[in-house]
Design an enzyme around this catalytic site. Structure first.
Site, PDB file in Angstrom:
ATOM      1  N   TYR A  81      85.145 113.059  81.820  1.00 54.78           N
ATOM      2  CA  TYR A  81      84.681 113.573  83.114  1.00 54.78           C
ATOM      3  C   TYR A  81      84.050 112.468  83.945  1.00 54.78           C
ATOM      4  O   TYR A  81      84.099 112.488  85.165  1.00 54.78           O
ATOM      5  CB  TYR A  81      83.681 114.719  82.908  1.00 54.78           C
ATOM      6  CG  TYR A  81      83.365 115.418  84.212  1.00 54.78           C
ATOM      7  CD1 TYR A  81      84.250 116.355  84.741  1.00 54.78           C
ATOM      8  CD2 TYR A  81      82.211 115.107  84.938  1.00 54.78           C
ATOM      9  CE1 TYR A  81      83.998 116.978  85.941  1.00 54.78           C
ATOM     10  CE2 TYR A  81      81.950 115.723  86.156  1.00 54.78           C
ATOM     11  CZ  TYR A  81      82.844 116.660  86.658  1.00 54.78           C
ATOM     12  OH  TYR A  81      82.590 117.264  87.854  1.00 54.78           O
ATOM     13  N   THR A 113      97.641 111.739 112.513  1.00 54.08           N
ATOM     14  CA  THR A 113      97.314 113.173 112.563  1.00 54.08           C
ATOM     15  C   THR A 113      96.035 113.527 111.797  1.00 54.08           C
ATOM     16  O   THR A 113      95.071 114.022 112.377  1.00 54.08           O
ATOM     17  CB  THR A 113      98.508 113.974 112.002  1.00 54.08           C
ATOM     18  OG1 THR A 113      98.866 113.426 110.741  1.00 54.08           O
ATOM     19  CG2 THR A 113      99.702 113.888 112.943  1.00 54.08           C
ATOM     20  N   ASP A 133      92.747 101.697 108.373  1.00 55.43           N
ATOM     21  CA  ASP A 133      93.575 102.652 107.649  1.00 55.43           C
ATOM     22  C   ASP A 133      94.574 101.772 106.907  1.00 55.43           C
ATOM     23  O   ASP A 133      95.527 101.263 107.491  1.00 55.43           O
ATOM     24  CB  ASP A 133      94.261 103.607 108.621  1.00 55.43           C
ATOM     25  CG  ASP A 133      95.127 104.627 107.891  1.00 55.43           C
ATOM     26  OD1 ASP A 133      95.488 104.366 106.718  1.00 55.43           O
ATOM     27  OD2 ASP A 133      95.455 105.663 108.486  1.00 55.43           O
ATOM     28  N   ARG A 183     107.952 113.580 115.042  1.00 56.35           N
ATOM     29  CA  ARG A 183     106.730 112.864 115.392  1.00 56.35           C
ATOM     30  C   ARG A 183     106.716 112.774 116.907  1.00 56.35           C
ATOM     31  O   ARG A 183     107.127 111.777 117.492  1.00 56.35           O
ATOM     32  CB  ARG A 183     106.688 111.475 114.739  1.00 56.35           C
ATOM     33  CG  ARG A 183     106.229 111.489 113.280  1.00 56.35           C
ATOM     34  CD  ARG A 183     104.884 112.110 113.130  1.00 56.35           C
ATOM     35  NE  ARG A 183     104.326 112.089 111.780  1.00 56.35           N
ATOM     36  CZ  ARG A 183     103.516 113.052 111.305  1.00 56.35           C
ATOM     37  NH1 ARG A 183     103.248 114.119 112.012  1.00 56.35           N
ATOM     38  NH2 ARG A 183     102.988 112.949 110.115  1.00 56.35           N
TER      39      ARG A 183
HETATM   40  C1  LIG Z   1      99.688 109.452 105.030  1.00 57.12           C
HETATM   41  C2  LIG Z   1      98.739 108.811 105.908  1.00 57.12           C
HETATM   42  C3  LIG Z   1      97.392 109.175 105.928  1.00 57.12           C
HETATM   43  C4  LIG Z   1      96.851 110.344 105.133  1.00 57.12           C
HETATM   44  O1  LIG Z   1      97.005 110.184 103.779  1.00 57.12           O
HETATM   45  P1  LIG Z   1      97.280 111.413 102.803  1.00 57.12           P
HETATM   46  O2  LIG Z   1      97.339 110.771 101.458  1.00 57.12           O
HETATM   47  O3  LIG Z   1      98.556 112.050 103.225  1.00 57.12           O
HETATM   48  O4  LIG Z   1      96.131 112.348 102.926  1.00 57.12           O
HETATM   49  C5  LIG Z   1      96.545 108.453 106.752  1.00 57.12           C
HETATM   50  N1  LIG Z   1      96.989 107.473 107.533  1.00 57.12           N
HETATM   51  C6  LIG Z   1      98.274 107.104 107.554  1.00 57.12           C
HETATM   52  C7  LIG Z   1      98.711 105.978 108.430  1.00 57.12           C
HETATM   53  C8  LIG Z   1      99.184 107.759 106.765  1.00 57.12           C
HETATM   54  O5  LIG Z   1     100.473 107.403 106.821  1.00 57.12           O
END
Ligand SMILES: *Cc1c(COP(=O)(O)O)cnc(C)c1O
Length: 459
Positions: free
Chosen positions: A74, A127, A217, A384
């Site tokens: 855990y 998104t 990101d 998209r």
């Molecule tokens: C897929 C994606 C996300 C979100 O990630 P998940 O694992 O689907 O929650 C965020 N930013 C970008 C650019 C993505 O392609």
């Protein structure tokens, strides 16, 4: 076409999953039953599945072996230690918080670093990322270069932030009213377009001067690193690993979806340098995901992710990855199909505005095109455009994105060049009778992230 520029698959296939195609009438029926939303199709009814590259990756023999090494304690699992050490070594951040996938990390970051009414600046938007920013009271502002919104403009590094826009908004709103800059590498919705190292360096310098955090990101960091090696002066002889390390040296942390360049089926993490933010994140992760040493992932999944991150930085792997995508783009361009240029890292985006000039954006051309491609060929893709962009939180009006696209997303290590040929032929065939593509309207529209579960009918 010069085939020598496309490297063969740098792997041998030792396990296969048979696929087959259902007939055209059946495809028409299942598309209707799915409310003309490709997200709602059954995988079994799909022949070549280019819906997404998220979690659809084929793992290596080493990753599968890693699954057997899962330490499902855990707390304090050795697989977490392995993942943490790998991320610190490759990305260079101080702290790593695992999450069940990318949006879990976005939820944590947005909650701990946005005060209601603050601006969040980004290079275009994603998104789920924008959802969490706005859900925490942030006001999203797109500061990507204008070029990124022009589908037919073939210039490198279309993902770059516009430095003038960044400086202008800091001057106008004041640094204290900016929560952070969210820099995506690569920019998914711009067509998988990369950000140059020069731009990352400049953004970082301006933000450090103004004491504004920059969070990446990092979802497609390896593809971005490859583009830098291939196209940015001074990086030809650097390894993907060196480039990645430098990229992240200009950030204060990142969110990561392991389902993309982690080459796994599930998982993600948040990285931070600041100790106080890290502490806040560990308190939240316990509520939303799990202990800070698993964050919603099984031990075995953390092991596979640690291995996958390293594999994604191997030159032969990432070169084939990016060039296989480019191959599909080149085949389509050769046939005169309008796509976003240049080809991005993970997908080819059909330009629905030019594909279906007879449809108004309100008639959801990209949504309709994605459906017709499935009915034509069994190939699944994703909208998209206006549907994905959703509505303005304040006014309730539709966002009207300049880019109205259908994304053909290539899963990692799953399909061969021959599959790309089949897809290119299918799109070309459909293009010949494109005036038959009719518009759609919503019959069910969810309030959040509507594209996932919305239903449509023909106008
Ligand atoms: C897929 C994606 C996300 C979100 O990630 P998940 O694992 O689907 O929650 C965020 N930013 C970008 C650019 C993505 O392609």
């Amino acid at each position: 076409m010069d085939y020598s520029q496309y490297p063969a698959e740098p792997f041998r296939i030792k396990m296969v999953e048979p696929v087959s195609m259902i007939g055209r009438e059946e495809r028409e029926r299942v598309a209707r039953e799915a409310g003309y939303n490709t997200f709602l199709l059954n995988s079994e009814d799909v022949y070549i599945d280019l819906l997404t590259d998220s979690g659809t990756n084929a793992m290596s023999d080493r990753q599968w072996a890693g699954l057997m090494m899962g330490d499902e304690a855990y707390s304090g699992s050795k697989n977490f230690k392995h993942l943490e050490a790998t991320v610190k070594e490759l990305f260079g951040f101080n702290y790593v918080v695992p999450t069940h996938q990318g949006r879990g990390a976005e939820n944590l970051l947005s909650t701990i670093s946005i005060k209601p009414g603050q601006y969040v600046l980004g290079n275009m938007y994603f998104t789920t990322t924008r959802f969490h920013q706005e859900n925490n009271g942030g006001i999203f502002v797109d500061i990507i270069k204008d070029e990124a919104h022009d589908a037919s403009l073939n210039v490198p590094f279309k993902g770059d932030i516009d430095i003038a826009k960044l400086e202008k908004i800091i001057a106008e709103k004041g640094a204290e009213n900016i929560a952070y800059v969210c820099l995506a590498v690569t920019v998914n919705l711009a067509g998988g377009q990369p950000v140059s190292m020069k731009n990352m360096r400049e953004v970082s310098a301006i933000c450090r001067q103004n004491k504004i955090n920059v969070f990446y990101d990092a979802t497609r960091f390896a593809e971005n690193a490859y583009f830098i090696k291939e196209q940015e002066e001074g990086y030809e002889d650097k390894s993907i690993q060196e480039i990645t390390f430098e990229m992240f040296s200009y950030a204060d942390g990142c969110t990561m979806s392991g389902k993309k360049d982690g080459i796994v089926n599930i998982g993600g993490f948040l990285c931070l340098n600041d100790h106080d933010l890290y502490t806040a994140a560990t308190e939240l992760v316990t509520v939303f995901e799990g202990m800070p040493s698993y964050g919603g992932m099984a031990g075995r999944d953390m092991e596979a992710l640690a291995i996958g991150l390293k594999e994604s930085m191997q030159f032969e792997y990432i070169e084939h990855r990016v060039k296989q995508v480019r191959y599909l783009g080149d085949r389509l361009l050769e046939a005169g199909i309008p796509i976003i240029e240049p080809a991005g890292g993970h997908a080819i985006f059909l330009d629905a505005r030019r594909f279906c000039p007879h449809l108004d954006q309100k008639e959801l051309p990209a949504q309709s095109l994605a459906n017709e491609l499935f009915i034509e060929s069994g190939v699944r893709s994703m909208e998209r455009g206006i549907v994905s962009a959703g509505r303005d939180k304040e006014t309730g009006e539709n966002h009207m994105p300049k880019l109205e696209t259908v994304r053909l997303t290539i899963p990692r290590r799953v399909y061969t060049y021959k599959h790309m040929d089949v897809v290119a032929d299918a799109v070309t065939q459909l293009y010949k009778h494109r005036e038959d593509i009719r518009g759609l309207r919503f019959v069910y529209e969810p309030k959040q992230l509507r594209f996932f579960t919305a239903r449509f009918e023909h106008i």
